[in-house]
Design an enzyme around this catalytic site. Structure first.
Site, PDB file in Angstrom:
ATOM      1  N   GLY A   1       0.814  -1.218   0.000  1.00  0.00           N
ATOM      2  CA  GLY A   1       0.000   0.000   0.000  1.00  0.00           C
ATOM      3  C   GLY A   1       0.841   1.260   0.000  1.00  0.00           C
ATOM      4  O   GLY A   1       2.042   1.242  -0.238  1.00  0.00           O
TER       5      GLY A   1
ATOM      6  N   LEU B   1       0.623   3.670  -2.228  1.00  0.00           N
ATOM      7  CA  LEU B   1       1.109   3.435  -3.588  1.00  0.00           C
ATOM      8  C   LEU B   1       1.666   4.693  -4.243  1.00  0.00           C
ATOM      9  O   LEU B   1       1.292   5.811  -3.892  1.00  0.00           O
ATOM     10  CB  LEU B   1      -0.046   2.889  -4.436  1.00  0.00           C
ATOM     11  CG  LEU B   1      -0.721   1.640  -3.856  1.00  0.00           C
ATOM     12  CD1 LEU B   1      -1.889   1.224  -4.739  1.00  0.00           C
ATOM     13  CD2 LEU B   1       0.269   0.494  -3.699  1.00  0.00           C
TER      14      LEU B   1
ATOM     15  N   GLY C   1       5.532   3.917  -9.104  1.00  0.00           N
ATOM     16  CA  GLY C   1       6.225   2.636  -9.298  1.00  0.00           C
ATOM     17  C   GLY C   1       5.225   1.477  -9.266  1.00  0.00           C
ATOM     18  O   GLY C   1       5.266   0.572 -10.104  1.00  0.00           O
ATOM     19  N   HIS C   2       4.309   1.508  -8.300  1.00  0.00           N
ATOM     20  CA  HIS C   2       3.286   0.451  -8.229  1.00  0.00           C
ATOM     21  C   HIS C   2       2.376   0.496  -9.463  1.00  0.00           C
ATOM     22  O   HIS C   2       1.994  -0.549  -9.995  1.00  0.00           O
ATOM     23  CB  HIS C   2       2.428   0.624  -6.971  1.00  0.00           C
ATOM     24  CG  HIS C   2       3.186   0.518  -5.681  1.00  0.00           C
ATOM     25  ND1 HIS C   2       3.481   1.611  -4.901  1.00  0.00           N
ATOM     26  CD2 HIS C   2       3.701  -0.558  -5.040  1.00  0.00           C
ATOM     27  CE1 HIS C   2       4.137   1.219  -3.825  1.00  0.00           C
ATOM     28  NE2 HIS C   2       4.294  -0.090  -3.881  1.00  0.00           N
TER      29      HIS C   2
ATOM     30  N   GLN D   1      12.296  -3.480  -9.654  1.00  0.00           N
ATOM     31  CA  GLN D   1      13.756  -3.680  -9.576  1.00  0.00           C
ATOM     32  C   GLN D   1      14.362  -2.953  -8.381  1.00  0.00           C
ATOM     33  O   GLN D   1      15.449  -3.283  -7.937  1.00  0.00           O
ATOM     34  CB  GLN D   1      14.401  -3.185 -10.882  1.00  0.00           C
ATOM     35  CG  GLN D   1      15.903  -3.449 -10.933  1.00  0.00           C
ATOM     36  CD  GLN D   1      16.565  -2.776 -12.110  1.00  0.00           C
ATOM     37  OE1 GLN D   1      16.012  -2.738 -13.210  1.00  0.00           O
ATOM     38  NE2 GLN D   1      17.774  -2.268 -11.898  1.00  0.00           N
ATOM     39  N   LYS D   2      13.654  -1.948  -7.845  1.00  0.00           N
ATOM     40  CA  LYS D   2      14.250  -1.209  -6.730  1.00  0.00           C
ATOM     41  C   LYS D   2      14.613  -2.158  -5.586  1.00  0.00           C
ATOM     42  O   LYS D   2      15.642  -2.011  -4.942  1.00  0.00           O
ATOM     43  CB  LYS D   2      13.319  -0.114  -6.211  1.00  0.00           C
ATOM     44  CG  LYS D   2      14.069   0.752  -5.197  1.00  0.00           C
ATOM     45  CD  LYS D   2      13.290   1.954  -4.780  1.00  0.00           C
ATOM     46  CE  LYS D   2      12.338   1.612  -3.690  1.00  0.00           C
ATOM     47  NZ  LYS D   2      13.005   1.194  -2.432  1.00  0.00           N
ATOM     48  N   ASP D   3      13.751  -3.153  -5.344  1.00  0.00           N
ATOM     49  CA  ASP D   3      14.043  -4.140  -4.308  1.00  0.00           C
ATOM     50  C   ASP D   3      14.666  -5.369  -4.984  1.00  0.00           C
ATOM     51  O   ASP D   3      14.081  -6.456  -5.009  1.00  0.00           O
ATOM     52  CB  ASP D   3      12.763  -4.502  -3.555  1.00  0.00           C
ATOM     53  CG  ASP D   3      12.222  -3.291  -2.809  1.00  0.00           C
ATOM     54  OD1 ASP D   3      12.974  -2.704  -2.014  1.00  0.00           O
ATOM     55  OD2 ASP D   3      11.075  -2.910  -3.049  1.00  0.00           O
TER      56      ASP D   3
HETATM   57  O1  PAF Z   1       7.863  -5.041  -1.923  1.00  0.00           O
HETATM   58  C1  PAF Z   1       6.909  -5.030  -1.124  1.00  0.00           C
HETATM   59  O2  PAF Z   1       6.089  -4.114  -1.100  1.00  0.00           O
HETATM   60  C2  PAF Z   1       6.764  -6.167  -0.137  1.00  0.00           C
HETATM   61  O3  PAF Z   1       7.986  -6.637   0.298  1.00  0.00           O
HETATM   62  C3  PAF Z   1       5.892  -7.325  -0.676  1.00  0.00           C
HETATM   63  C4  PAF Z   1       6.540  -7.975  -1.887  1.00  0.00           C
HETATM   64  C5  PAF Z   1       4.511  -6.803  -1.058  1.00  0.00           C
HETATM   65  C6  PAF Z   1       5.736  -8.404   0.394  1.00  0.00           C
HETATM   66  O4  PAF Z   1       5.140  -7.902   1.535  1.00  0.00           O
END
Ligand code: PAF
Length: 294
Positions: free
Chosen positions: A28, A30, A33-34, A145-147
């Site tokens: 959430g 958001l 990026g989302h 890709q940020k994570d």
């Molecule tokens: O990247 C995120 O927002 C979270 O780590 C995820 C993948 C939704 C898991 O809680």
């Protein structure tokens, strides 16, 4: 757009879907990026399921679970506009009933970088993502890709546990001055927000050096440390140069795609940023091939 809270409601809706389903898991609060993940999911699938769940098991006791930014009405509005079909926004008790006791540990790629700084973080991520995969049964799941380390952890889990889905990795979406978008950017004061641009600047300079032929890992890392050193509000936690496929830190030049990643504390938030090297890999296709695909 249907919004459901319970596992039973989600399962009933899921059974009614014919055709390909894309999953966009989120916590959430958001941002663009989302929205880019939803757009990619829409391009590949007939149906898009987004989840909103601030997953308690991926926060350590000293972290910001209670204060993590939340705005459900705004999130739902954004997801509706982005074309999501189903939103699953469960309560914590549905995902983790009181007798819950099964966790997933992805051993090697969870180590170092975020895994080193946030013990238990990837165990929480892998566990909740596995549950979401089982509940939604998507054909593809979309991650940013940020994570990047999170993506590699999830890809490894998908391989090891034989989940039948593809992982799609979408490029980092940035503010106009280069700062990577993150829900936690809201914590930055105006001064910290200015200083935070330096993370992207360091990546740009290192990326250019690499593309011009510099291959010595210690030179590439030191260049970033020296740039970050200019901003006293930025406290780097690590500068990592690793083989992008297995996240092994490299000490000698190798002829493989690399992941150059930085994390830094800037006031309250810990900010992450990264790029793949060579820089031409920083596209959905390149990042999916290197970080996401089998
Ligand atoms: O990247 C995120 O927002 C979270 O780590 C995820 C993948 C939704 C898991 O809680």
């Amino acid at each position: 757009m249907e919004v459901v809270e319970t596992i039973a409601q989600l399962r009933t809706l899921r059974q009614s879907l014919k055709g390909r389903v894309g999953l966009v898991p989120t916590m959430g609060y958001l941002h663009a990026g989302h929205v880019s993940l939803v757009a990619a999911a829409r391009a590949d699938n007939q149906h898009v399921v987004a989840t909103i769940f601030v997953n308690p098991t991926q926060f350590a006791a000293n972290e910001d679970l209670a204060s993590y930014p939340r705005d459900m009405p705004r999130d739902l509005n954004m997801l509706q506009k982005a074309g999501v079909n189903i939103v699953f926004a469960p309560k914590a008790e549905s995902i983790y009933p009181s007798d819950f006791q099964t966790y997933i540990t992805v051993e090697q790629v969870s180590q170092g970088r975020e895994g080193g700084a946030r013990p238990g973080h990837f165990r929480g991520v892998a566990t909740v993502v596995a549950k979401l995969f089982n509940l939604v049964q998507p054909h593809s799941a979309y991650f940013g890709q940020k994570d990047a380390q999170q993506v590699v952890v999830i890809r490894q889990m998908v391989r090891d546990l034989n989940f039948l889905l593809s992982i799609v990795v979408c490029p980092i979406v940035r503010e106009t001055d280069g700062l990577a978008m993150s829900s936690r950017n809201v914590y930055l004061t105006p001064d910290e927000r200015q200083s935070a641009k330096i993370l992207h600047r360091a990546l740009q300079i290192v990326g250019k050096l690499y593309d011009e032929g510099e291959r010595r890992p210690q030179v590439l890392r030191q260049t970033a440390w020296d740039i970050l050193d200019h901003e006293k509000r930025v406290q780097p936690s690590y500068v990592s140069l690793a083989d992008a496929r297995n996240l092994q830190e490299i000490e000698q030049p190798i002829d493989q795609p690399l992941l150059f990643s930085i994390a830094a504390q800037v006031g309250k938030p810990r900010l992450l940023d990264n790029c793949l090297l060579p820089l031409a890999l920083n596209t959905q296709e390149g990042a999916t091939r290197v970080l996401g695909a089998d």
